[in-house]
Design a protein around this motif. Structure first.
Motif, PDB file in Angstrom:
ATOM      1  N   PHE A  13      -6.190   4.524   8.217  1.00  0.00           N
ATOM      2  CA  PHE A  13      -5.716   3.544   7.357  1.00  0.00           C
ATOM      3  C   PHE A  13      -4.808   2.713   8.252  1.00  0.00           C
ATOM      4  CE2 PHE A  13      -1.628   2.334   5.026  1.00  0.00           C
ATOM      5  CZ  PHE A  13      -2.267   1.464   4.494  1.00  0.00           C
ATOM      6  N   TYR A  63      -6.614   0.869  10.622  1.00  0.00           N
ATOM      7  CA  TYR A  63      -7.377  -0.569   9.963  1.00  0.00           C
ATOM      8  C   TYR A  63      -6.527  -1.632   9.654  1.00  0.00           C
ATOM      9  CZ  TYR A  63      -8.631  -3.523   5.706  1.00  0.00           C
ATOM     10  OH  TYR A  63      -9.086  -4.555   4.981  1.00  0.00           O
ATOM     11  N   TRP A  64      -5.344  -1.422   9.396  1.00  0.00           N
ATOM     12  CA  TRP A  64      -4.209  -2.590   9.261  1.00  0.00           C
ATOM     13  C   TRP A  64      -3.890  -3.196  10.543  1.00  0.00           C
ATOM     14  CZ3 TRP A  64      -3.508  -5.734   5.489  1.00  0.00           C
ATOM     15  CH2 TRP A  64      -3.897  -5.231   4.228  1.00  0.00           C
ATOM     16  N   LYS A 107      -6.100  -0.471  -7.448  1.00  0.00           N
ATOM     17  CA  LYS A 107      -6.929  -0.075  -6.993  1.00  0.00           C
ATOM     18  C   LYS A 107      -6.644   1.350  -6.141  1.00  0.00           C
ATOM     19  CE  LYS A 107     -10.062  -1.283  -2.922  1.00  0.00           C
ATOM     20  NZ  LYS A 107     -10.488  -2.239  -1.829  1.00  0.00           N
ATOM     21  N   ILE A 108      -7.526   2.373  -6.225  1.00  0.00           N
ATOM     22  CA  ILE A 108      -7.519   3.445  -5.299  1.00  0.00           C
ATOM     23  C   ILE A 108      -8.198   3.622  -4.255  1.00  0.00           C
ATOM     24  CG2 ILE A 108      -7.441   6.084  -5.530  1.00  0.00           C
ATOM     25  CD1 ILE A 108      -5.468   4.728  -7.408  1.00  0.00           C
ATOM     26  N   ILE A 109      -7.641   3.838  -2.803  1.00  0.00           N
ATOM     27  CA  ILE A 109      -8.470   3.814  -1.701  1.00  0.00           C
ATOM     28  C   ILE A 109      -8.645   5.145  -1.277  1.00  0.00           C
ATOM     29  CG2 ILE A 109      -8.652   3.130   0.630  1.00  0.00           C
ATOM     30  CD1 ILE A 109      -6.698   0.538  -0.552  1.00  0.00           C
ATOM     31  N   GLU A 169     -10.406   7.324   2.337  1.00  0.00           N
ATOM     32  CA  GLU A 169     -10.864   7.040   3.709  1.00  0.00           C
ATOM     33  C   GLU A 169     -12.043   7.677   3.818  1.00  0.00           C
ATOM     34  OE1 GLU A 169      -9.696   4.621   5.835  1.00  0.00           O
ATOM     35  OE2 GLU A 169      -7.863   3.946   4.626  1.00  0.00           O
ATOM     36  N   ARG A 173       0.841  -1.115   0.135  1.00  0.00           N
ATOM     37  CA  ARG A 173       0.041   0.009   0.112  1.00  0.00           C
ATOM     38  C   ARG A 173       0.963   1.254  -0.091  1.00  0.00           C
ATOM     39  NH1 ARG A 173      -2.963  -3.330  -1.603  1.00  0.00           N
ATOM     40  NH2 ARG A 173      -4.982  -3.849  -0.380  1.00  0.00           N
ATOM     41  N   ALA A 198      -2.231  -1.219  -4.113  1.00  0.00           N
ATOM     42  CA  ALA A 198      -3.303  -0.226  -3.912  1.00  0.00           C
ATOM     43  C   ALA A 198      -2.791   1.113  -3.449  1.00  0.00           C
ATOM     44  CB  ALA A 198      -4.571  -0.653  -3.261  1.00  0.00           C
ATOM     45  N   HIS A 199      -3.241   2.483  -3.922  1.00  0.00           N
ATOM     46  CA  HIS A 199      -2.555   3.643  -3.573  1.00  0.00           C
ATOM     47  C   HIS A 199      -3.818   4.273  -2.725  1.00  0.00           C
ATOM     48  CE1 HIS A 199      -0.442   7.272  -3.191  1.00  0.00           C
ATOM     49  NE2 HIS A 199      -1.596   8.109  -3.730  1.00  0.00           N
ATOM     50  N   VAL A 200      -3.514   4.936  -1.636  1.00  0.00           N
ATOM     51  CA  VAL A 200      -4.435   5.418  -0.600  1.00  0.00           C
ATOM     52  C   VAL A 200      -4.175   6.904  -0.821  1.00  0.00           C
ATOM     53  CG1 VAL A 200      -5.213   5.771   1.652  1.00  0.00           C
ATOM     54  CG2 VAL A 200      -4.139   3.661   1.020  1.00  0.00           C
TER      55      VAL A 200
END
Length: 292
Positions: free
Chosen positions: A282, A285-286, A266-268, A270, A227, A250-252
């Motif tokens: 973020f 979450y992890w 995927k683009i994330i 929040e 990420r 995926a990029h946040v």
């Protein structure tokens, strides 16, 4: 078994508040330490200087137990500064020996000229960052309203562009480009919401990501799941590099209002959270997902 996860962070925005320029949310520090202790490789890919990261990120991490994470033997942490112009290992003692790529540094006359412009015309709204080793950064003063800085920033950039051209440097700024005597344009002005960077065109977040992955690969097996986290469109370049290298990435985006880019990964976002509030969510979450 170590988690199959690796993290690359921009610093301003997702970790450090763009207002205070420090890590203002305590859980960001404690969650980074938990993830490091669990064996998640973490790199900071930033335009900031090594001195800024040492003082505003690493020192607070050490105060929150980072050294113990390295005692456990799993922690892997790395810093890439000035968008790839400098880098160092981060361990339980702080930053390790620094490497600087002198080939991408601006010449001293350019540094002196920009420092002089700030001192003589713009010191009421911005300051010259004396900690940079290869690039030039001029940043909004924290005691100045953002609107005041926004009004002054383009005027400063016009003056800076003119000064660099007068020195014979090849430089690009938005839609303006003037080559040097060899017909080359090796430098650019790169505005952000709180600063203007003047830098080699060879520097960017993909270069920093490549440097970090090379370091982690030298230590052993590298996770396949990554990420990347950032607040600028250029931060997508971290994920671009990982995707091109075959990783599951995926990029946040913690400032999607600037425009979410179309990408093959995927683009994330929040939810409605932005900047360091999104970064904190973020990380939380992890930590919960990995039961740390």
């Amino acid at each position: 078994m170590d988690p199959n996860l690796g993290l690359l962070f921009d610093v301003d925005g997702p970790l450090a508040s763009p207002v205070s320029r420090s890590v203002a949310i305590p859980s960001i520090l404690t969650d980074l330490v938990k993830l490091a202790r669990a064996g998640v490789p973490i790199a900071f890919i930033t335009g900031r200087s090594d001195a800024f990261i040492a003082d505003e990120v690493v020192k607070p991490l050490l105060a929150n137990g980072l050294a113990n994470a390295f005692v456990a033997g799993k922690a892997r942490m790395f810093g890439v500064f000035e968008k790839g112009a400098a880098w160092s290992v981060i361990d339980g003692s702080g930053l390790g020996p620094l490497t600087v790529d002198e080939k991408v540094a601006l010449p001293q006359p350019a540094i002196d000229a920009i420092r002089g412009i700030v001192a003589s015309r713009f010191s009421d709204s911005m300051f010259f960052d004396e900690t940079k080793r290869a690039m030039i950064s001029v940043e909004q003063r924290t005691d100045v309203p953002h609107g005041v800085y926004q009004e002054a920033q383009p005027r400063f950039e016009d003056d800076a562009f003119a000064a660099l051209v007068s020195l014979g440097l090849g430089v690009r700024y938005r839609d303006r480009e003037v080559p040097d005597a060899l017909g080359e344009v090796p430098f650019r002005l790169d505005p952000t919401i709180i600063s203007t960077d003047i830098e080699s065109v060879l520097l960017d977040k993909d270069r920093g990501a490549e440097r970090a992955i090379e370091y982690f690969a030298g230590l052993g097996e590298v996770p396949t799941l990554w990420r990347t986290v950032g607040d600028s469109r250029s931060d997508y370049l971290m994920a671009d590099h990982l995707h091109a290298a075959g990783y599951d990435v995926a990029h946040v985006d913690v400032r999607p209002s600037d425009g979410v880019l179309e990408r093959p990964y995927k683009i994330i976002v929040e939810g409605d959270l932005i900047h360091d509030f999104a970064g904190a969510a973020f990380l939380s979450y992890w930590v919960e997902k990995l039961e740390l």
